[in-house]
Design an enzyme around this catalytic site. Structure first.
Site, PDB file in Angstrom:
ATOM      1  CE1 TYR A 158     -56.436 -30.880  38.749  1.00  0.00           C
ATOM      2  CE2 TYR A 158     -58.769 -31.072  38.215  1.00  0.00           C
ATOM      3  CZ  TYR A 158     -57.766 -30.634  39.051  1.00  0.00           C
ATOM      4  OH  TYR A 158     -58.073 -29.960  40.209  1.00  0.00           O
ATOM      5  NE  ARG A 191     -65.290 -26.494  44.477  1.00  0.00           N
ATOM      6  CZ  ARG A 191     -64.283 -26.433  43.612  1.00  0.00           C
ATOM      7  NH1 ARG A 191     -63.343 -27.365  43.629  1.00  0.00           N
ATOM      8  NH2 ARG A 191     -64.190 -25.450  42.750  1.00  0.00           N
ATOM      9  NE  ARG A 222     -64.045 -27.411  32.592  1.00  0.00           N
ATOM     10  CZ  ARG A 222     -63.303 -26.899  33.569  1.00  0.00           C
ATOM     11  NH1 ARG A 222     -62.226 -27.526  33.961  1.00  0.00           N
ATOM     12  NH2 ARG A 222     -63.621 -25.758  34.132  1.00  0.00           N
ATOM     13  CG  HIS A 281     -64.823 -20.077  39.939  1.00  0.00           C
ATOM     14  ND1 HIS A 281     -64.086 -19.487  40.956  1.00  0.00           N
ATOM     15  CD2 HIS A 281     -64.324 -21.341  39.830  1.00  0.00           C
ATOM     16  CE1 HIS A 281     -63.188 -20.358  41.409  1.00  0.00           C
ATOM     17  NE2 HIS A 281     -63.316 -21.492  40.756  1.00  0.00           N
ATOM     18  CG  ASP A 312     -59.133 -20.840  40.775  1.00  0.00           C
ATOM     19  OD1 ASP A 312     -59.415 -21.758  41.573  1.00  0.00           O
ATOM     20  OD2 ASP A 312     -59.096 -21.024  39.539  1.00  0.00           O
ATOM     21  CG  ASN A 327     -58.348 -28.412  34.899  1.00  0.00           C
ATOM     22  OD1 ASN A 327     -57.610 -29.316  34.547  1.00  0.00           O
ATOM     23  ND2 ASN A 327     -59.173 -28.529  35.930  1.00  0.00           N
TER      24      ASN A 327
HETATM   25  O1  LIG Z   1     -62.503 -24.777  36.493  1.00  0.00           O
HETATM   26  C1  LIG Z   1     -61.709 -25.626  36.961  1.00  0.00           C
HETATM   27  O2  LIG Z   1     -61.050 -26.417  36.261  1.00  0.00           O
HETATM   28  C2  LIG Z   1     -61.581 -25.722  38.429  1.00  0.00           C
HETATM   29  C3  LIG Z   1     -61.204 -26.949  38.988  1.00  0.00           C
HETATM   30  C4  LIG Z   1     -61.214 -27.082  40.338  1.00  0.00           C
HETATM   31  C5  LIG Z   1     -60.956 -28.365  40.984  1.00  0.00           C
HETATM   32  O3  LIG Z   1     -60.474 -29.270  40.300  1.00  0.00           O
HETATM   33  O4  LIG Z   1     -61.269 -28.463  42.180  1.00  0.00           O
HETATM   34  O5  LIG Z   1     -61.502 -26.030  41.148  1.00  0.00           O
HETATM   35  C6  LIG Z   1     -61.802 -24.809  40.637  1.00  0.00           C
HETATM   36  O6  LIG Z   1     -62.063 -23.899  41.447  1.00  0.00           O
HETATM   37  C7  LIG Z   1     -61.859 -24.654  39.242  1.00  0.00           C
END
Ligand SMILES: O=C(O)c1cc(C(=O)O)oc(=O)c1
Length: 306
Positions: free
Chosen positions: A51, A126, A132, A183, A259, A264
């Site tokens: 994205y 991470r 996705r 999460h 967050d 997204n």
């Molecule tokens: O659920 C998500 O879209 C999302 C994306 C990202 C990231 O793109 O790193 O990080 C997050 O903590 C949550």
């Protein structure tokens, strides 16, 4: 030449002018999950990204921190920056020691790079299993990364969907450093918080004493809504029983974060002030809130602070 990026169609920008929360976080509170995006002109987004976001700079993040009454941030590398950690590291360096980071690294990372990340304030990597967001990485590559980071005392942050936990559990448990779950393992909150799916998640947390959980993202997980907007004080109540169970059973291994800038989201963008007002619903006593917002993140990210 300056990079110009066009946002993913339908992209929702972060909420400008958030309210001041009614709940005042305890002194020294840590927003333990947030991101920076670019700015793209300075820190281009990665070619392999899934994205393209709006910009969300370190200065805007620090302004939000102060406005919400937080003292520190943990900046998690966003997938739109791939394994180029420079925007995140730039935020850490500008924070004057008030931010720590979680990076994305590939197995080929050099010792010099790891040492530099550590010096900047990175304390974890991470591993992302949300399809996705990233292409699948071979488990051997992840193993190689674990081997490389172990000498630094870092942990591994894992992001996965609830439905994938059964397949990933053994792999996770074989990682010999602390794990931090993003999460809440993304529970399906239409299911029973006392049912088998969330039971399997809690059971995973019970498997080792060094598995931590971020009780974050009610705005992502909620089905009932309503969005935390227009002074709404009872938003996302369908997420409360899940988060509260985790906070009450594992009070010493939970973390909370905004967050921000909420990548997204597709149907609404929450007011971050009202997200902070969600905290007393999931951590009902001052003692639990102090652990969640201060003691726990300090132990994990600033163990040497007074
Ligand atoms: O659920 C998500 O879209 C999302 C994306 C990202 C990231 O793109 O790193 O990080 C997050 O903590 C949550």
């Amino acid at each position: 030449m300056t990079a110009i990026f066009e946002k993913t169609p339908g992209w929702l920008d972060w909420y400008a002018g958030p309210s001041r929360p009614q709940f005042r976080p305890p002194e020294g509170a840590v927003d333990a999950h947030c991101h920076v995006f670019g700015p793209g002109a300075e820190f281009p987004f990665a070619p392999e990204r899934k994205y393209t976001p709006c910009d969300a700079s370190k200065d805007q993040l620090f302004e939000l921190r102060d406005h919400l009454g937080f003292a520190r941030n943990v900046v998690v590398q966003a997938t739109c920056h791939g394994a180029d950690n420079s925007a995140m590291v730039d935020a850490l360096r500008a924070s004057g020691g008030l931010a720590r980071g979680v990076a994305t690294v590939r197995p080929g990372v050099s010792d010099a790079e790891l040492a530099e990340l550590h010096e900047a304030g990175v304390r974890g990597v991470r591993f992302n299993f949300v399809k996705r967001l990233v292409d699948t990485v071979p488990q051997q590559d992840l193993w190689d990364v674990v081997e490389r980071i172990t000498p630094y005392g870092w942990h591994v942050v894992i992001y996965f969907e609830a439905a994938d936990l059964a397949d990933l559990r053994d792999f996770f448990l074989s990682i010999p450093v602390p794990l931090v779950i993003d999460h809440m393992g993304r529970p399906d909150v239409t299911k029973d918080p006392h049912g088998p799916e969330f039971g399997a998640f809690l059971d995973f947390m019970r498997a080792r004493p060094d598995i931590w959980c971020k009780v974050t993202c009610p705005e992502r997980l909620s089905v009932s809504g309503p969005p935390a907007l227009d002074e709404e004080q009872r938003a996302y109540l369908d997420v409360v029983p899940f988060a509260r169970r985790v906070v009450e059973e594992f009070p010493d291994r939970v973390l909370w974060g905004t967050d921000w800038p909420h990548p997204n989201l597709t149907d609404h963008m929450p007011d971050d002030g009202l997200l902070v007002d969600f905290i007393p619903h999931i951590a009902p006593t001052p003692k639990l809130r102090h652990k969640l917002l201060v003691d726990n993140p300090m132990r994990l990210y600033w163990p040497d602070a007074d």
